[in-house]
Design a protein around this motif. Structure first.
Motif, PDB file in Angstrom:
ATOM      1  N   LEU A 299       0.813  -1.216   0.000  1.00 42.46           N
ATOM      2  CA  LEU A 299       0.000   0.000   0.000  1.00 42.46           C
ATOM      3  C   LEU A 299       0.845   1.264   0.000  1.00 42.46           C
ATOM      4  O   LEU A 299       0.460   2.284  -0.578  1.00 42.46           O
ATOM      5  N   ARG A 300       2.025   1.218   0.628  1.00 38.37           N
ATOM      6  CA  ARG A 300       2.829   2.439   0.756  1.00 38.37           C
ATOM      7  C   ARG A 300       3.337   2.960  -0.586  1.00 38.37           C
ATOM      8  O   ARG A 300       3.794   4.095  -0.682  1.00 38.37           O
ATOM      9  N   TYR A 301       3.278   2.140  -1.630  1.00 42.12           N
ATOM     10  CA  TYR A 301       3.742   2.589  -2.942  1.00 42.12           C
ATOM     11  C   TYR A 301       2.651   3.280  -3.758  1.00 42.12           C
ATOM     12  O   TYR A 301       2.930   3.809  -4.838  1.00 42.12           O
ATOM     13  N   TYR A 302       1.437   3.254  -3.265  1.00 45.13           N
ATOM     14  CA  TYR A 302       0.353   3.980  -3.938  1.00 45.13           C
ATOM     15  C   TYR A 302       0.296   5.407  -3.395  1.00 45.13           C
ATOM     16  O   TYR A 302       0.013   5.610  -2.213  1.00 45.13           O
ATOM     17  N   ASP A 303       0.574   6.362  -4.242  1.00 42.27           N
ATOM     18  CA  ASP A 303       0.471   7.771  -3.859  1.00 42.27           C
ATOM     19  C   ASP A 303      -1.013   8.120  -3.722  1.00 42.27           C
ATOM     20  O   ASP A 303      -1.758   8.073  -4.700  1.00 42.27           O
ATOM     21  N   HIS A 304      -1.439   8.477  -2.523  1.00 44.69           N
ATOM     22  CA  HIS A 304      -2.859   8.736  -2.284  1.00 44.69           C
ATOM     23  C   HIS A 304      -3.359   9.964  -3.034  1.00 44.69           C
ATOM     24  O   HIS A 304      -4.573  10.165  -3.151  1.00 44.69           O
ATOM     25  N   LYS A 305      -2.444  10.781  -3.541  1.00 46.24           N
ATOM     26  CA  LYS A 305      -2.859  11.926  -4.345  1.00 46.24           C
ATOM     27  C   LYS A 305      -3.102  11.533  -5.805  1.00 46.24           C
ATOM     28  O   LYS A 305      -3.676  12.307  -6.563  1.00 46.24           O
ATOM     29  N   LYS A 306      -2.664  10.350  -6.178  1.00 44.27           N
ATOM     30  CA  LYS A 306      -2.798   9.894  -7.560  1.00 44.27           C
ATOM     31  C   LYS A 306      -3.752   8.717  -7.718  1.00 44.27           C
ATOM     32  O   LYS A 306      -4.214   8.454  -8.820  1.00 44.27           O
ATOM     33  N   TRP A 307      -4.017   8.013  -6.617  1.00 47.50           N
ATOM     34  CA  TRP A 307      -4.824   6.804  -6.689  1.00 47.50           C
ATOM     35  C   TRP A 307      -6.017   6.892  -5.754  1.00 47.50           C
ATOM     36  O   TRP A 307      -5.890   7.318  -4.605  1.00 47.50           O
ATOM     37  N   ASP A 308      -7.154   6.489  -6.251  1.00 50.83           N
ATOM     38  CA  ASP A 308      -8.347   6.309  -5.427  1.00 50.83           C
ATOM     39  C   ASP A 308      -8.354   4.855  -4.956  1.00 50.83           C
ATOM     40  O   ASP A 308      -8.473   3.931  -5.769  1.00 50.83           O
ATOM     41  N   LEU A 309      -8.208   4.638  -3.651  1.00 48.37           N
ATOM     42  CA  LEU A 309      -8.047   3.303  -3.088  1.00 48.37           C
ATOM     43  C   LEU A 309      -9.357   2.858  -2.442  1.00 48.37           C
ATOM     44  O   LEU A 309      -9.850   3.497  -1.507  1.00 48.37           O
ATOM     45  N   GLN A 310      -9.904   1.757  -2.948  1.00 49.09           N
ATOM     46  CA  GLN A 310     -11.200   1.276  -2.483  1.00 49.09           C
ATOM     47  C   GLN A 310     -11.050  -0.150  -1.948  1.00 49.09           C
ATOM     48  O   GLN A 310     -10.820  -1.087  -2.713  1.00 49.09           O
ATOM     49  N   PRO A 311     -11.167  -0.335  -0.627  1.00 49.49           N
ATOM     50  CA  PRO A 311     -10.997  -1.665  -0.029  1.00 49.49           C
ATOM     51  C   PRO A 311     -12.309  -2.455  -0.006  1.00 49.49           C
ATOM     52  O   PRO A 311     -13.383  -1.897   0.236  1.00 49.49           O
ATOM     53  N   PHE A 312     -12.184  -3.753  -0.234  1.00 55.15           N
ATOM     54  CA  PHE A 312     -13.326  -4.667  -0.180  1.00 55.15           C
ATOM     55  C   PHE A 312     -12.934  -5.885   0.654  1.00 55.15           C
ATOM     56  O   PHE A 312     -11.824  -6.391   0.532  1.00 55.15           O
ATOM     57  N   GLY A 313     -13.868  -6.352   1.459  1.00 59.46           N
ATOM     58  CA  GLY A 313     -13.630  -7.567   2.231  1.00 59.46           C
ATOM     59  C   GLY A 313     -12.956  -7.287   3.557  1.00 59.46           C
ATOM     60  O   GLY A 313     -13.147  -6.225   4.169  1.00 59.46           O
ATOM     61  N   HIS A 314     -12.121  -8.221   3.991  1.00 52.47           N
ATOM     62  CA  HIS A 314     -11.493  -8.150   5.315  1.00 52.47           C
ATOM     63  C   HIS A 314     -10.012  -8.463   5.193  1.00 52.47           C
ATOM     64  O   HIS A 314      -9.614  -9.384   4.475  1.00 52.47           O
ATOM     65  N   TYR A 315      -9.206  -7.698   5.919  1.00 54.22           N
ATOM     66  CA  TYR A 315      -7.760  -7.935   5.922  1.00 54.22           C
ATOM     67  C   TYR A 315      -7.351  -8.529   7.265  1.00 54.22           C
ATOM     68  O   TYR A 315      -7.478  -7.890   8.300  1.00 54.22           O
TER      69      TYR A 315
END
Length: 412
Positions: A299-315
């Motif tokens: 996750l740390r490699y996804y720039d939150h200013k460039k990517w919309d991150l949508q989680p599904f399920g359970h971690y």
């Protein structure tokens, strides 16, 4: 074992059915071969048609009918519904690295792609004319069941078993499995060409095996679905570690198709290590959509200013055979996740599955200059051969005790 005895015991009858001299000279089409291997009737005038009257093939077909029917109802149909609801602007090309011959899930997540590119270590293999396999058709059918048992049960291939399973008979490698998955996905194969990549990353025919010894080899399959539209599947056998992927010319080829949409699942957490930074950076720079479980890009490699991150399920963190891969950032993100009704990845039970949908925002949809961690931390990491010993955070939930003793393996 009973199924194996049934298939092998009927081998003699299976071959006698194809013994007519006039028929023996005929060559089955790739589509008829795919249908036959998938346990589906080939064309009535196919030289493989007489073989379907044998009890061994009929048992094979009956087993596959039940297995794929249950898989579609309980898994693939739900993935297609999820994809339709959430992947609203897919691209024509999809990239599926560390895939093995898994067209089944590539098509379920991206049913409308026109070009599929799969890449993994598993060899391309061959599917010879089945009417020439004197004494081994029945055992080849049985071996297909063995090779497919894990992905049909757990949604992923077991790499160390694939190395032996895909070399067990003359029907070997990734190609017969691709045939089965294409046929069982309702596709019609129109053309199959062995290929290799030249120094410029261009696809060249390789029917005579005339590529250089270190060239990346693959297969190009042109097929159509119910709409009749021609689509293309590429599968390349290659090492995706940094040294391997840089010399393979695969990225040059993929660049001609970018931007594409990505899928990563059950990838042995290789993209977490310093030995796979090249393919990781490529996917971040050239993917518009990424669907992955937690074994994919950290996750740390996804720039939150460039990517919309949508989680599904359970971690719940990684299963026990992958220690040190727990992500506290993932856990925080998944506290506000949406439910899904299917399982995927190493935690293949629906109630335990995590799935991340990352969509690149329109303003930053072009290739990124770099893929450094969004937190600004350096990219220096341990190599794949150096195990991590960092204890998991206290809030990590204990992994359910699945039967994964046979799963102690490394892909590279």
């Amino acid at each position: 074992m009973l199924q194996r005895r049934t298939i092998i015991a009927a081998a003699a009858g299976l071959l006698l059915a194809a013994a007519a001299p006039a028929r023996a000279a005929d060559t089955a089409t790739a589509n008829d071969t795919a249908l036959f291997l998938a346990g589906m009737p080939p064309a009535a005038d196919s030289p493989l048609a007489p073989l379907t009257k044998d009890r061994a093939w009929q048992q094979h077909a009956h087993t596959f009918d039940g297995t794929f029917g249950r898989l579609d109802q309980g898994q693939l149909a739900r993935i297609r519904a999820w994809s339709s609801a959430n992947l609203t602007s897919p691209h024509p090309t999809m990239f599926y690295m560390f895939s093995g011959p898994d067209f089944l899930y590539a098509n379920a997540f991206y049913p409308n792609a026109t070009t599929y590119v799969l890449a993994a270590l598993e060899p391309v293999g061959t599917v010879p004319d089945l009417t020439t396999l004197r004494g081994s058709v029945a055992s080849s059918l049985y071996q297909l069941h063995v090779s497919l048992s894990s992905i049909l049960s757990y949604s992923f291939f077991i790499t160390h078993r694939m190395k032996s399973d895909l070399r067990a008979t003359r029907v070997n490698g990734a190609l017969p499995i691709l045939y089965v998955f294409l046929a069982r996905s309702g596709k019609t194969i129109r053309e199959v060409t062995m290929v290799h990549l030249d120094d410029a990353g261009a696809v060249q025919p390789d029917a005579d095996g005339n590529a250089r010894g270190n060239a990346t080899r693959g297969v190009k399959i042109v097929f159509a679905g119910s709409d009749g539209e021609a689509r293309t599947l590429y599968y390349f056998s290659t090492n995706l570690a940094n040294d391997g992927v840089k010399s393979s010319k695969l990225l040059k080829f993929l660049e001609t198709l970018a931007p594409g949409d990505g899928l990563v699942k059950s990838a042995s957490y290789l993209l977490h290590s310093g030995g796979f930074t090249t393919i990781r950076d490529f996917l971040l720079a050239n993917s518009a959509i990424m669907v992955q479980d937690d074994s994919g890009i950290p996750l740390r490699y996804y720039d939150h200013k460039k990517w919309d991150l949508q989680p599904f399920g359970h971690y719940h963190g990684p299963i026990g055979v992958f220690p040190g891969r727990y992500q506290s950032e993932y856990a925080a993100l998944f506290r506000k996740s949406r439910p899904i009704d299917f399982g995927i990845g190493y935690r293949w039970r629906p109630g335990d599955t995590n799935l991340l949908l990352a969509v690149k925002m329109a303003a930053t949809a072009g290739p990124e200059a770099s893929a450094r961690p969004a937190t600004g931390e350096p990219t220096t990491e341990a190599t794949p051969t150096e195990p991590e010993h960092t204890p998991p955070p206290a809030r990590q939930r204990r992994a359910p005790r699945y039967q994964f003793d046979w799963f102690r393996f490394r892909r590279y």
